[in-house]
Design an enzyme around this catalytic site. Structure first.
Site, PDB file in Angstrom:
ATOM      1  N   HIS A  72       0.321   1.290   7.628  1.00 17.46           N
ATOM      2  CA  HIS A  72       0.207   2.533   8.800  1.00 17.46           C
ATOM      3  C   HIS A  72       0.992   2.176  10.002  1.00 17.46           C
ATOM      4  CE1 HIS A  72      -3.998   2.654   7.133  1.00 17.46           C
ATOM      5  NE2 HIS A  72      -3.589   4.077   6.821  1.00 17.46           N
TER       6      HIS A  72
ATOM      7  N   GLN B  60       5.298   5.898   1.162  1.00 18.99           N
ATOM      8  CA  GLN B  60       5.821   6.220  -0.091  1.00 18.99           C
ATOM      9  C   GLN B  60       4.381   5.418  -1.122  1.00 18.99           C
ATOM     10  OE1 GLN B  60       9.730   5.307  -0.629  1.00 18.99           O
ATOM     11  NE2 GLN B  60       9.143   4.426  -2.921  1.00 18.99           N
TER      12      GLN B  60
ATOM     13  N   ARG C  51      -8.309  -0.462   1.074  1.00 19.83           N
ATOM     14  CA  ARG C  51      -9.378  -0.919   0.201  1.00 19.83           C
ATOM     15  C   ARG C  51      -9.203  -2.220  -0.454  1.00 19.83           C
ATOM     16  NH1 ARG C  51      -8.844   5.138  -2.101  1.00 19.83           N
ATOM     17  NH2 ARG C  51     -10.563   5.994  -1.023  1.00 19.83           N
TER      18      ARG C  51
END
Ligand code: PAF
Length: 282
Positions: free
Chosen positions: A37, A148, A187
């Site tokens: 991010h 991406q 995750r």
């Protein structure tokens, strides 16, 4: 940096900045930020006079059995990271304001959304395109930044922006990886040390497939079968899909050519991970 929860206030700020002829870059996120991010944020800060990031865990993109409640959240940490990177505004709306009672309008891209992740996650992309459209209407950005790593999401959002004449430039940023190749994901923190090791099978299989294509293999079904076998050979992995698709409508290719995406999704233990690589094949 200002934290904005009120949607109308965000719209007023964006309109005022646009009147000052300032370019607004936007990075939508669900929080729990990692380097992937932050790379989007850094690019937006470098490209635009104003950067807005949003932190909103969007309930409509999670299925009933999925991890909406458990999805990791740490706003204070996210705000520190965004402030350090020079973000101007963080939009942090309440679920009740984004989806008020009586909400009944969704945005749905009709091609490429029921394959790959869309097959095991029905309605996921409808939730994504709906919330991204809403966030675009709140922030009114000139450019929006997507990773991406979520390749299918990126291609679907590009399609939506093009098809709905949204006056926004979608900027794609390359996947950020650990040193051994594992794609960064919020995750990954669920993985045990053994699962973390096993998770590498995803990137290694993508790389192997890329190499075979670069060496001249063009048989899509043979490549798919080899990918499936490689993932199934890893005892801690449970394959969701391994596919080679065109990058326009995400159609599975029997003959490999054109702009393609090689994509894998697999459960490692109980954690679902995705990754992909893009290639231009003559
Ligand atoms: O990629 C994500 O984090 C989400 O799907 C997005 C684009 C922020 C929409 O909720």
């Amino acid at each position: 940096m200002k934290l904005i929860s009120n949607i109308t206030k965000m719209q007023e700020i964006s309109e005022a900045r646009a009147l000052e002829k300032k370019r607004i870059g936007f990075v939508p996120t669900m929080g729990y930020l990692h380097q992937g991010h932050l790379q989007l944020v850094e690019k937006s800060v470098a490209d635009n006079e104003i950067t807005v990031a949003s932190v909103f865990v969007n309930p409509t993109q999670f299925g009933p059995e999925e991890d909406y409640d458990e999805y990791p959240r740490d706003l204070d940490r996210d705000l520190d990271l965004l402030q350090e990177r020079g973000v101007d505004y963080v939009l942090y709306p309440d679920v009740e304001d984004v989806y008020p009672e009586g909400f009944a309008t969704y945005v749905q891209v009709e091609k490429g959304t029921d394959v790959l992740c869309g097959r095991s996650r029905p309605n996921h992309f409808k939730g994504v395109t709906t919330v991204v459209s809403k966030l675009f209407n709140m922030v009114k950005p000139h450019r929006a930044y997507f990773g991406q790593k979520d390749g299918q999401q990126l291609l679907i959002i590009r399609r939506m922006v093009q098809d709905l004449n949204m006056d926004i430039e979608v900027v794609a940023c390359p996947t950020v990886r650990e040193e051994d190749g594992l794609a960064l994901s919020s995750r990954n923190k669920y993985l045990s040390p053994e699962e973390r090791e096993a998770a590498l099978i995803i990137y290694n299989t993508l790389q192997k497939t890329r190499e075979r294509i670069e060496e001249g293999e063009r048989d899509g079904w043979a490549l798919k079968k080899a990918m499936e076998e490689a993932i199934k050979a890893e005892p801690l992995a449970n394959l969701d899909y391994a596919s080679i698709v065109s990058r326009d409508y995400l159609q599975e290719l029997s003959r490999i050519e054109g702009p393609i995406m090689i994509a894998i999704a697999a459960f490692i233990g109980s954690t679902r991970l995705i990754d992909n690589v893009w290639l231009e094949v003559e």
